[in-house]
Design a protein around this motif. Structure first.
Motif, short mmCIF file in Angstrom:
data_model
loop_
_atom_site.label_atom_id
_atom_site.label_comp_id
_atom_site.label_asym_id
_atom_site.label_seq_id
_atom_site.Cartn_x
_atom_site.Cartn_y
_atom_site.Cartn_z
N GLY A 11 -8.84 -70.72 -33.71
CA GLY A 11 -8.95 -72.08 -34.44
C GLY A 11 -9.11 -71.97 -35.89
O GLY A 11 -8.61 -70.81 -36.56
N LEU A 12 -9.30 -72.79 -36.80
CA LEU A 12 -9.35 -72.92 -38.11
C LEU A 12 -10.52 -72.73 -38.66
O LEU A 12 -11.42 -73.74 -38.74
CB LEU A 12 -8.71 -74.27 -38.71
CG LEU A 12 -8.44 -74.42 -40.07
CD1 LEU A 12 -7.64 -73.36 -40.67
CD2 LEU A 12 -8.03 -75.66 -40.64
N GLN A 13 -10.99 -71.66 -39.02
CA GLN A 13 -12.41 -71.42 -39.94
C GLN A 13 -13.52 -71.73 -38.80
O GLN A 13 -14.58 -72.16 -39.15
CB GLN A 13 -12.48 -71.47 -40.97
CG GLN A 13 -11.32 -71.25 -42.21
CD GLN A 13 -11.85 -71.70 -43.53
OE1 GLN A 13 -12.61 -72.40 -43.79
NE2 GLN A 13 -10.98 -71.18 -44.51
N THR A 14 -13.25 -71.39 -37.44
CA THR A 14 -14.54 -71.60 -36.61
C THR A 14 -15.79 -70.61 -37.06
O THR A 14 -15.49 -69.43 -36.90
CB THR A 14 -13.95 -71.44 -35.18
OG1 THR A 14 -12.86 -72.15 -34.86
CG2 THR A 14 -15.18 -71.85 -34.10
N CYS A 15 -16.66 -71.29 -37.19
CA CYS A 15 -17.96 -70.29 -37.65
C CYS A 15 -19.15 -70.58 -36.87
O CYS A 15 -19.36 -71.71 -36.32
CB CYS A 15 -18.34 -70.77 -39.02
SG CYS A 15 -17.06 -70.15 -40.40
N VAL A 16 -19.91 -69.62 -36.53
CA VAL A 16 -21.42 -69.84 -36.06
C VAL A 16 -22.13 -70.28 -37.21
O VAL A 16 -22.13 -69.89 -38.38
CB VAL A 16 -22.04 -68.22 -35.89
CG1 VAL A 16 -23.34 -68.57 -35.39
CG2 VAL A 16 -21.09 -67.61 -34.75
N GLN A 17 -22.85 -71.32 -36.96
CA GLN A 17 -24.13 -71.85 -37.81
C GLN A 17 -25.31 -72.18 -37.06
O GLN A 17 -25.30 -72.07 -35.80
CB GLN A 17 -23.59 -73.36 -38.25
CG GLN A 17 -22.20 -73.29 -39.14
CD GLN A 17 -22.27 -72.41 -40.37
OE1 GLN A 17 -23.55 -72.31 -40.91
NE2 GLN A 17 -21.42 -72.04 -40.89
N GLU A 18 -26.28 -72.22 -37.89
CA GLU A 18 -27.81 -72.49 -37.55
C GLU A 18 -28.32 -73.36 -38.48
O GLU A 18 -28.40 -73.05 -39.62
CB GLU A 18 -28.42 -71.00 -37.30
CG GLU A 18 -29.51 -70.92 -36.70
CD GLU A 18 -30.16 -69.58 -36.66
OE1 GLU A 18 -30.37 -69.14 -35.51
OE2 GLU A 18 -30.13 -68.67 -37.45
N LEU A 19 -29.54 -73.97 -37.84
CA LEU A 19 -30.08 -74.59 -38.64
C LEU A 19 -31.85 -73.86 -38.95
O LEU A 19 -32.16 -73.22 -37.85
CB LEU A 19 -30.51 -76.09 -38.18
CG LEU A 19 -29.19 -77.02 -38.19
CD1 LEU A 19 -29.73 -78.29 -37.48
CD2 LEU A 19 -29.23 -77.27 -39.97
N PRO A 20 -32.35 -74.10 -40.11
CA PRO A 20 -32.15 -74.93 -41.33
C PRO A 20 -31.04 -74.15 -42.08
O PRO A 20 -30.90 -74.89 -43.15
CB PRO A 20 -33.35 -75.12 -41.90
CG PRO A 20 -34.25 -73.80 -41.60
CD PRO A 20 -33.84 -73.34 -40.42
N GLY A 21 -30.37 -73.33 -41.74
CA GLY A 21 -29.65 -72.51 -42.57
C GLY A 21 -30.34 -71.27 -43.43
O GLY A 21 -31.41 -70.94 -42.83
#
Length: 325
Positions: A11-21
């Protein structure tokens, strides 16, 4: 459950993310990162029995194709990317049971800009500086997904039953390419003329194509400045929008000359331009769903209303909102 999935198409810049960062590293130049639309992100995790802040995928504009190497549950929220599992359309905002060997395809976003994909147990990549959130441009916490990559999953048990997010608890996306964005005055609104402040909250601002997780660039009328900006000490710089270097709040409307740039999740934390307005934290999710050439209208609110809006979103992203299917 534990295991992994394989990236067939990223895909287009699909990234793992998490909170709170990534918290506590601003002074070293590392932004918060984390999901652009935290409302949708948290609800994707709720659907699969995770802590709402667990690591998940953020899919931008064009979603990925993933092949599952183990059984798990998934939840898809945010922008509608017409998800299909082995060629069959699957619902968003609802728990989905997935078997090893199945393939999930997310296409181009129809409404909104970013989809969120939660996995039972969460994504189990190695934390960097205390977080799994990816700062893609600098490669901090990893990079955007690439074809052939195996992404590990945690060992969560998943949801006990198939659940859904009620329609009235989901974020409400624009259906006419116009978005109302709540914002507060400050911290540097006194550097603009009173007339300019009124204009800012009354006109259309078009989102430029040159926008990203670093900043949302806007096109609109020119700014006029107050006496404070026009007659200042030399250490503030020569342009009226220059100010002695200071910290930038998340969501600041940063004025670089005559170009307003909303500083978002991967933005710099300090610099020498004024920030006359700040988008309320409860409205940041909208910026994550805005596409280029769509229109923003800013609505002036105070801190009390900003707090109320944030509390409403917090209540909508708790397990109590889930309904059994």
């Amino acid at each position: 459950m534990s295991g992994c999935f394989t990236v067939v198409k990223p895909g287009l810049q699909t990234c793992v993310q998490e909170l709170p960062g990534r918290i506590g590293f601003l002074e070293q130049g590392f932004p918060f990162s984390g999901p652009f639309d935290a409302w949708s992100f948290r609800q994707a995790n709720l659907l699969v029995g995770n802590d709402r802040d667990a690591a998940a995928l953020e899919c931008q504009f064009l979603g990925p194709t993933l092949k599952f190497q183990s059984d798990c549950q998934i939840g898809i929220t945010g922008a509608d990317m017409r998800p299909e599992l082995d060629g069959e359309v699957v619902p968003m905002w609802t728990t989905i049971e997935v078997k090893a060997g199945q393939q999930l395809v997310l296409g181009a976003a129809i409404a909104g800009a970013r989809s969120y994909l939660g996995f039972s147990g969460g994504i189990a990549t190695e934390p960097v500086l205390g977080s799994r959130a990816v700062f893609h441009q600098a490669g901090v916490g990893g990079c955007a997904l690439v074809a052939g990559q195996d992404v590990p999953l945690g060992g969560g048990a998943g949801a006990n039953e198939i659940v859904t997010i009620p329609a009235d608890k989901r974020p409400g996306f624009s259906n006419d390419k116009r978005w109302s964005i709540e914002a507060l005055k400050g911290p540097n609104d006194d550097w603009l003329s009173d007339e300019t402040t009124e204009i800012f909250f009354s006109v259309d601002w078009k989102v430029q194509a040159k926008s990203s997780r670093t900043g949302i660039r806007l096109t609109g009328p020119e700014f006029a400045f107050s006496e404070r900006a026009l007659n200042k000490n030399a250490d503030h710089g020569h342009d009226p929008s220059n100010i002695i270097d200071h910290g930038y709040p998340l969501g600041a409307v940063n004025l670089a000359g005559q170009t307003p740039i909303i500083l978002v999740h991967d933005s710099p934390s300090t610099g020498g331009f004024i920030n006359p307005f700040t988008v309320a934290s409860a409205a940041l999710w909208k910026l994550g769903q805005v596409k280029p050439n769509e229109v923003l209208n800013f609505r002036c609110i105070d801190r009390a209303e900003a707090t109320e809006l944030r509390a409403e979103i917090d209540a909508a992203t708790r397990p109590e909102v889930l309904e059994r299917v």
